[in-house]
Design a protein around this motif. Structure first.
Motif, PDB file in Angstrom:
ATOM      1  N   VAL A   1       9.203 -76.933  64.005  1.00 32.34           N
ATOM      2  CA  VAL A   1       8.409 -76.808  65.233  1.00 32.34           C
ATOM      3  C   VAL A   1       9.240 -77.233  66.442  1.00 32.34           C
ATOM      4  O   VAL A   1       9.181 -76.608  67.508  1.00 32.34           O
ATOM      5  CB  VAL A   1       7.094 -77.620  65.134  1.00 32.34           C
ATOM      6  CG1 VAL A   1       6.430 -77.767  66.489  1.00 32.34           C
ATOM      7  CG2 VAL A   1       6.148 -76.961  64.147  1.00 32.34           C
ATOM      8  N   ALA A   2      10.045 -78.277  66.291  1.00 28.12           N
ATOM      9  CA  ALA A   2      10.912 -78.718  67.388  1.00 28.12           C
ATOM     10  C   ALA A   2      11.909 -77.621  67.761  1.00 28.12           C
ATOM     11  O   ALA A   2      12.194 -77.413  68.946  1.00 28.12           O
ATOM     12  CB  ALA A   2      11.644 -80.000  67.001  1.00 28.12           C
ATOM     13  N   VAL A   3      12.408 -76.908  66.768  1.00 26.99           N
ATOM     14  CA  VAL A   3      13.321 -75.789  67.040  1.00 26.99           C
ATOM     15  C   VAL A   3      12.580 -74.704  67.817  1.00 26.99           C
ATOM     16  O   VAL A   3      13.083 -74.181  68.816  1.00 26.99           O
ATOM     17  CB  VAL A   3      13.903 -75.211  65.722  1.00 26.99           C
ATOM     18  CG1 VAL A   3      14.592 -73.884  65.965  1.00 26.99           C
ATOM     19  CG2 VAL A   3      14.862 -76.198  65.084  1.00 26.99           C
ATOM     20  N   CYS A   4      11.372 -74.374  67.371  1.00 22.45           N
ATOM     21  CA  CYS A   4      10.583 -73.346  68.065  1.00 22.45           C
ATOM     22  C   CYS A   4      10.290 -73.753  69.501  1.00 22.45           C
ATOM     23  O   CYS A   4      10.405 -72.934  70.418  1.00 22.45           O
ATOM     24  CB  CYS A   4       9.282 -73.085  67.314  1.00 22.45           C
ATOM     25  SG  CYS A   4       9.513 -72.310  65.705  1.00 22.45           S
ATOM     26  N   ASP A   5       9.915 -75.010  69.685  1.00 23.48           N
ATOM     27  CA  ASP A   5       9.654 -75.498  71.043  1.00 23.48           C
ATOM     28  C   ASP A   5      10.898 -75.380  71.914  1.00 23.48           C
ATOM     29  O   ASP A   5      10.821 -74.957  73.074  1.00 23.48           O
ATOM     30  CB  ASP A   5       9.175 -76.949  71.005  1.00 23.48           C
ATOM     31  CG  ASP A   5       7.764 -77.100  70.456  1.00 23.48           C
ATOM     32  OD1 ASP A   5       7.035 -76.093  70.393  1.00 23.48           O
ATOM     33  OD2 ASP A   5       7.408 -78.243  70.082  1.00 23.48           O
TER      34      ASP A   5
END
Length: 94
Positions: A79-83
């Protein structure tokens, strides 16, 4: 398995370590699924999980819960990568 699928789909945005961690978890999950299947996987050095018995079902459930717990950290990293991709910033080292 879904974490690995999405990590792979995100391609170069995903750090290699995260991709490998997702693959390792997917492989562990698939191994347990094979052990719980009706097929003889002993030639692969795997002991069967007899899910038709009370003990086997409990073992399978215990392992699935452990996988769900282990996936939480990977999911947060993904999720951090997507953000970071959506915002257009570089990902801080994890």
């Amino acid at each position: 398995m879904d974490l690995y699928k999405w990590a792979l789909k995100l391609g170069p945005a995903v750090p290699g370590e995260l991709l490998l961690d997702a693959f390792a978890l997917a492989r562990e999950i698939r191994t347990v699924d094979m052990q719980a299947s009706p097929y003889d996987v002993s030639s692969y050095g795997l002991d069967p999980i007899a899910i038709e018995t009370t003990e086997g079902k409990a073992e399978y459930v215990r392992r699935q819960r452990a996988f769900a717990e282990a996936s939480q950290a990977l999911r947060a990293r993904l999720v951090a990568v997507c953000d970071a991709v959506l915002v257009g910033t570089e990902l801080a080292p994890v």
